[in-house]
Motif scaffolding. Structure first.
Motif, PDB file in Angstrom:
ATOM      1  N   CYS A   1     -20.337   5.412  30.044  1.00  0.00           N
ATOM      2  CA  CYS A   1     -19.932   4.236  30.818  1.00  0.00           C
ATOM      3  C   CYS A   1     -19.391   3.148  29.890  1.00  0.00           C
ATOM      4  CB  CYS A   1     -21.103   3.706  31.639  1.00  0.00           C
ATOM      5  SG  CYS A   1     -21.483   4.695  33.106  1.00  0.00           S
ATOM      6  N   GLY A   2     -20.014   3.025  28.722  1.00  0.00           N
ATOM      7  CA  GLY A   2     -19.531   2.057  27.739  1.00  0.00           C
ATOM      8  C   GLY A   2     -18.121   2.366  27.293  1.00  0.00           C
ATOM      9  N   LYS A   3     -17.817   3.648  27.121  1.00  0.00           N
ATOM     10  CA  LYS A   3     -16.474   4.051  26.684  1.00  0.00           C
ATOM     11  C   LYS A   3     -15.410   3.686  27.708  1.00  0.00           C
ATOM     12  CE  LYS A   3     -17.523   7.903  23.567  1.00  0.00           C
ATOM     13  NZ  LYS A   3     -17.322   9.358  23.310  1.00  0.00           N
ATOM     14  N   PHE A   4     -15.799   3.759  28.992  1.00  0.00           N
ATOM     15  CA  PHE A   4     -14.829   3.501  30.054  1.00  0.00           C
ATOM     16  C   PHE A   4     -14.946   2.094  30.620  1.00  0.00           C
ATOM     17  CE2 PHE A   4     -15.015   8.154  30.036  1.00  0.00           C
ATOM     18  CZ  PHE A   4     -13.656   8.448  29.996  1.00  0.00           C
ATOM     19  N   GLY A   5     -15.722   1.234  29.966  1.00  0.00           N
ATOM     20  CA  GLY A   5     -15.811  -0.156  30.371  1.00  0.00           C
ATOM     21  C   GLY A   5     -16.546  -0.398  31.667  1.00  0.00           C
ATOM     22  N   LEU A   6     -17.466   0.491  32.013  1.00  0.00           N
ATOM     23  CA  LEU A   6     -18.240   0.339  33.238  1.00  0.00           C
ATOM     24  C   LEU A   6     -19.581  -0.332  32.958  1.00  0.00           C
ATOM     25  CD1 LEU A   6     -17.753   3.857  34.887  1.00  0.00           C
ATOM     26  CD2 LEU A   6     -16.482   1.754  35.354  1.00  0.00           C
ATOM     27  N   GLN A   7     -19.999  -1.200  33.850  1.00  0.00           N
ATOM     28  CA  GLN A   7     -21.366  -1.698  33.789  1.00  0.00           C
ATOM     29  C   GLN A   7     -22.307  -0.519  34.047  1.00  0.00           C
ATOM     30  OE1 GLN A   7     -22.169  -5.165  36.313  1.00  0.00           O
ATOM     31  NE2 GLN A   7     -19.948  -5.389  36.605  1.00  0.00           N
ATOM     32  N   VAL A   8     -23.465  -0.535  33.437  1.00  0.00           N
ATOM     33  CA  VAL A   8     -24.416   0.553  33.672  1.00  0.00           C
ATOM     34  C   VAL A   8     -25.832   0.018  33.560  1.00  0.00           C
ATOM     35  CG1 VAL A   8     -24.385   1.248  31.226  1.00  0.00           C
ATOM     36  CG2 VAL A   8     -25.099   2.892  32.980  1.00  0.00           C
ATOM     37  N   HIS A   9     -26.712   0.533  34.401  1.00  0.00           N
ATOM     38  CA  HIS A   9     -28.121   0.159  34.334  1.00  0.00           C
ATOM     39  C   HIS A   9     -28.958   1.387  34.657  1.00  0.00           C
ATOM     40  CE1 HIS A   9     -31.323  -2.962  34.437  1.00  0.00           C
ATOM     41  NE2 HIS A   9     -31.945  -2.005  35.119  1.00  0.00           N
TER      42      HIS A   9
ATOM     43  N   ALA B   1     -29.499  10.398  30.986  1.00  0.00           N
ATOM     44  CA  ALA B   1     -29.309   8.952  31.150  1.00  0.00           C
ATOM     45  C   ALA B   1     -28.684   8.311  29.913  1.00  0.00           C
ATOM     46  CB  ALA B   1     -30.648   8.294  31.480  1.00  0.00           C
ATOM     47  N   SER B   2     -29.072   8.756  28.722  1.00  0.00           N
ATOM     48  CA  SER B   2     -28.497   8.170  27.507  1.00  0.00           C
ATOM     49  C   SER B   2     -27.015   8.499  27.393  1.00  0.00           C
ATOM     50  CB  SER B   2     -29.250   8.667  26.265  1.00  0.00           C
ATOM     51  OG  SER B   2     -29.146  10.074  26.132  1.00  0.00           O
ATOM     52  N   ASP B   3     -26.625   9.716  27.816  1.00  0.00           N
ATOM     53  CA  ASP B   3     -25.214  10.084  27.825  1.00  0.00           C
ATOM     54  C   ASP B   3     -24.447   9.217  28.821  1.00  0.00           C
ATOM     55  OD1 ASP B   3     -25.497  12.239  25.978  1.00  0.00           O
ATOM     56  OD2 ASP B   3     -26.289  13.477  27.593  1.00  0.00           O
TER      57      ASP B   3
ATOM     58  N   GLU C   1     -10.348   7.151  38.659  1.00  0.00           N
ATOM     59  CA  GLU C   1      -9.819   7.600  39.945  1.00  0.00           C
ATOM     60  C   GLU C   1     -10.566   6.993  41.131  1.00  0.00           C
ATOM     61  OE1 GLU C   1      -9.114  11.823  40.007  1.00  0.00           O
ATOM     62  OE2 GLU C   1      -8.595  11.814  37.885  1.00  0.00           O
ATOM     63  N   LEU C   2     -11.880   6.855  41.022  1.00  0.00           N
ATOM     64  CA  LEU C   2     -12.624   6.185  42.088  1.00  0.00           C
ATOM     65  C   LEU C   2     -12.723   4.689  41.847  1.00  0.00           C
ATOM     66  CD1 LEU C   2     -15.415   8.845  42.692  1.00  0.00           C
ATOM     67  CD2 LEU C   2     -13.365   8.411  44.050  1.00  0.00           C
ATOM     68  N   MET C   3     -12.446   4.280  40.627  1.00  0.00           N
ATOM     69  CA  MET C   3     -12.315   2.863  40.253  1.00  0.00           C
ATOM     70  C   MET C   3     -13.564   2.032  40.560  1.00  0.00           C
ATOM     71  SD  MET C   3      -8.300   2.101  41.166  1.00  0.00           S
ATOM     72  CE  MET C   3      -8.404   2.583  42.881  1.00  0.00           C
ATOM     73  N   VAL C   4     -14.727   2.626  40.313  1.00  0.00           N
ATOM     74  CA  VAL C   4     -15.959   1.854  40.464  1.00  0.00           C
ATOM     75  C   VAL C   4     -16.055   0.892  39.286  1.00  0.00           C
ATOM     76  CG1 VAL C   4     -17.021   3.837  41.607  1.00  0.00           C
ATOM     77  CG2 VAL C   4     -17.484   3.448  39.181  1.00  0.00           C
ATOM     78  N   LYS C   5     -16.860  -0.146  39.449  1.00  0.00           N
ATOM     79  CA  LYS C   5     -17.003  -1.084  38.336  1.00  0.00           C
ATOM     80  C   LYS C   5     -18.353  -0.960  37.637  1.00  0.00           C
ATOM     81  CE  LYS C   5     -18.918  -5.327  40.382  1.00  0.00           C
ATOM     82  NZ  LYS C   5     -18.695  -6.789  40.509  1.00  0.00           N
ATOM     83  N   GLY C   6     -19.274  -0.210  38.247  1.00  0.00           N
ATOM     84  CA  GLY C   6     -20.580  -0.062  37.630  1.00  0.00           C
ATOM     85  C   GLY C   6     -21.321   1.155  38.144  1.00  0.00           C
ATOM     86  N   VAL C   7     -22.338   1.573  37.389  1.00  0.00           N
ATOM     87  CA  VAL C   7     -23.117   2.771  37.709  1.00  0.00           C
ATOM     88  C   VAL C   7     -24.599   2.471  37.506  1.00  0.00           C
ATOM     89  CG1 VAL C   7     -23.557   5.184  37.115  1.00  0.00           C
ATOM     90  CG2 VAL C   7     -21.223   4.275  36.983  1.00  0.00           C
ATOM     91  N   VAL C   8     -25.415   2.943  38.438  1.00  0.00           N
ATOM     92  CA  VAL C   8     -26.872   2.827  38.337  1.00  0.00           C
ATOM     93  C   VAL C   8     -27.463   4.221  38.514  1.00  0.00           C
ATOM     94  CG1 VAL C   8     -28.959   1.891  39.409  1.00  0.00           C
ATOM     95  CG2 VAL C   8     -26.901   0.460  39.215  1.00  0.00           C
ATOM     96  N   ALA C   9     -28.459   4.549  37.703  1.00  0.00           N
ATOM     97  CA  ALA C   9     -29.121   5.852  37.834  1.00  0.00           C
ATOM     98  C   ALA C   9     -30.561   5.734  37.372  1.00  0.00           C
ATOM     99  CB  ALA C   9     -28.386   6.917  37.015  1.00  0.00           C
ATOM    100  N   GLY C  10     -31.358   6.703  37.775  1.00  0.00           N
ATOM    101  CA  GLY C  10     -32.738   6.759  37.326  1.00  0.00           C
ATOM    102  C   GLY C  10     -32.835   7.319  35.922  1.00  0.00           C
ATOM    103  N   ALA C  11     -33.952   7.043  35.262  1.00  0.00           N
ATOM    104  CA  ALA C  11     -34.125   7.476  33.872  1.00  0.00           C
ATOM    105  C   ALA C  11     -34.111   8.995  33.724  1.00  0.00           C
ATOM    106  CB  ALA C  11     -35.433   6.908  33.319  1.00  0.00           C
ATOM    107  N   ASN C  12     -34.440   9.721  34.788  1.00  0.00           N
ATOM    108  CA  ASN C  12     -34.473  11.180  34.723  1.00  0.00           C
ATOM    109  C   ASN C  12     -33.208  11.826  35.276  1.00  0.00           C
ATOM    110  OD1 ASN C  12     -37.086  11.141  33.651  1.00  0.00           O
ATOM    111  ND2 ASN C  12     -38.006  11.040  35.688  1.00  0.00           N
TER     112      ASN C  12
END
Length: 300
Positions: free
Chosen positions: A144-152, A137-139, A115-126
């Motif tokens: 993100c992998g399931k929905f085809g999003l880049q993640v770091h 973070a592991s979830d 719905e927001l159609m982002v292409k990637g997500v970044v978050a802190g380890a905590n």
């Protein structure tokens, strides 16, 4: 209008702003160097957006308090960060917390992707997310992998003292979180008058902004109450600072005539701002804001 319909309209309005962007997730209160690290990583992956939530304090009944960064000053900080983000100025976007708080981790990431159609997500380890902070973070990586999003996932940013202790193995594992840069630690540094540490955590001088309309102003001093502050002020004391008339410009960018060395004194809810040498220019009268970049605390 039902909650789901209202949420859908909000998401449609946000989609055109966020489509194709890389969102960094967090609260982003202090805009400290840990938050900056998220923005830098997001900028490496695409157009960076800081995605946070509005109305959390009201919903969760947190105590009301001044922000670390005045709302009118946040764009200036984003512009400073652009120098480290490959020339990309991070944008900010807020989701209304009351409307998304009950989403599961799966449903939250699904909203980001579909719905927001982002292409990637970044978050802190905590970072934790979803109803009752069910996701970690592991979830986030898995979803993100399931929905085809880049993640770091970005490792915690530590202050210099904690880095040295960790390198020398003096920092216990359980206490490493205490050395992590956080908005709470910025607030505590200001509350104790430790301007040097606050500057380190923020990666810039802390800017206090005062509203001076209708206050006691003359060529020698600005005298207001702490209630005139638009953001968190330090504890009672005397401070060396740079003073600016107006808002939204950095010391590095400003014409030197707009800035002057000065002193800030806070005592018993009174705030006095004065030039260290000379007088305020006549242009001060009628200005609604004074910006004060804190440099150090003066021992008296």
């Amino acid at each position: 209008m039902g909650l789901e319909r209202s949420l859908l309209l909000d998401l449609k309005r946000g989609a055109w702003q966020l489509a194709g962007s890389v969102v960094a997730l967090g609260k982003f209160d202090a805009l400290h160097i840990g938050h900056r690290a998220l923005a830098i990583q997001a900028s490496r992956m695409g157009p960076p957006v800081l995605l946070s939530f509005s109305g959390m304090a009201e919903v969760l009944q947190w105590e009301k308090r001044l922000p670390v960064v005045a709302s009118c000053d946040r764009k200036r900080v984003m512009k400073l960060w652009s120098l480290l983000c490959g020339g990309k100025t991070p944008q900010e976007y807020h989701l209304e917390f009351a409307k998304i708080r009950q989403l599961s981790p799966y449903a939250f990431v699904e909203r980001l992707a579909k719905e927001l159609m982002v292409k990637g997500v970044v978050a802190g380890a905590n970072y934790r997310f979803g109803f009752k902070a069910a996701g970690d973070a592991s979830d986030l990586v898995q979803l993100c992998g399931k929905f085809g999003l880049q993640v770091h996932i970005v490792n915690p940013v530590m202050d210099e003292e904690s880095k040295l202790q960790e390198e020398s193995k003096e920092l216990e594992t359980d206490s490493r979180e205490m050395g992590q840069v956080s908005s709470t630690r910025v607030r505590k540094s200001l509350a104790t008058g430790d301007i040097k540490h606050a500057t380190e955590l923020l990666g810039r001088e802390h800017r206090l902004i005062l509203l001076i309309e209708g206050s006691d102003v003359n060529s020698q001093v600005v005298h207001v109450q702490t209630s005139n502050a638009l953001n968190q002020f330090p504890t009672d004391g005397l401070y060396r600072a740079r003073l600016c008339l107006g808002v939204g410009i950095s010391y590095e960018e400003a014409n030197v005539t707009n800035w002057m060395s000065g002193l800030l004194k806070i005592e018993d809810k009174h705030v006095l701002v004065s030039p260290e040498n000379g007088c305020f220019p006549t242009g001060l009268i009628g200005k609604s804001l004074v910006c004060i970049d804190l440099q150090s605390r003066i021992s008296v």
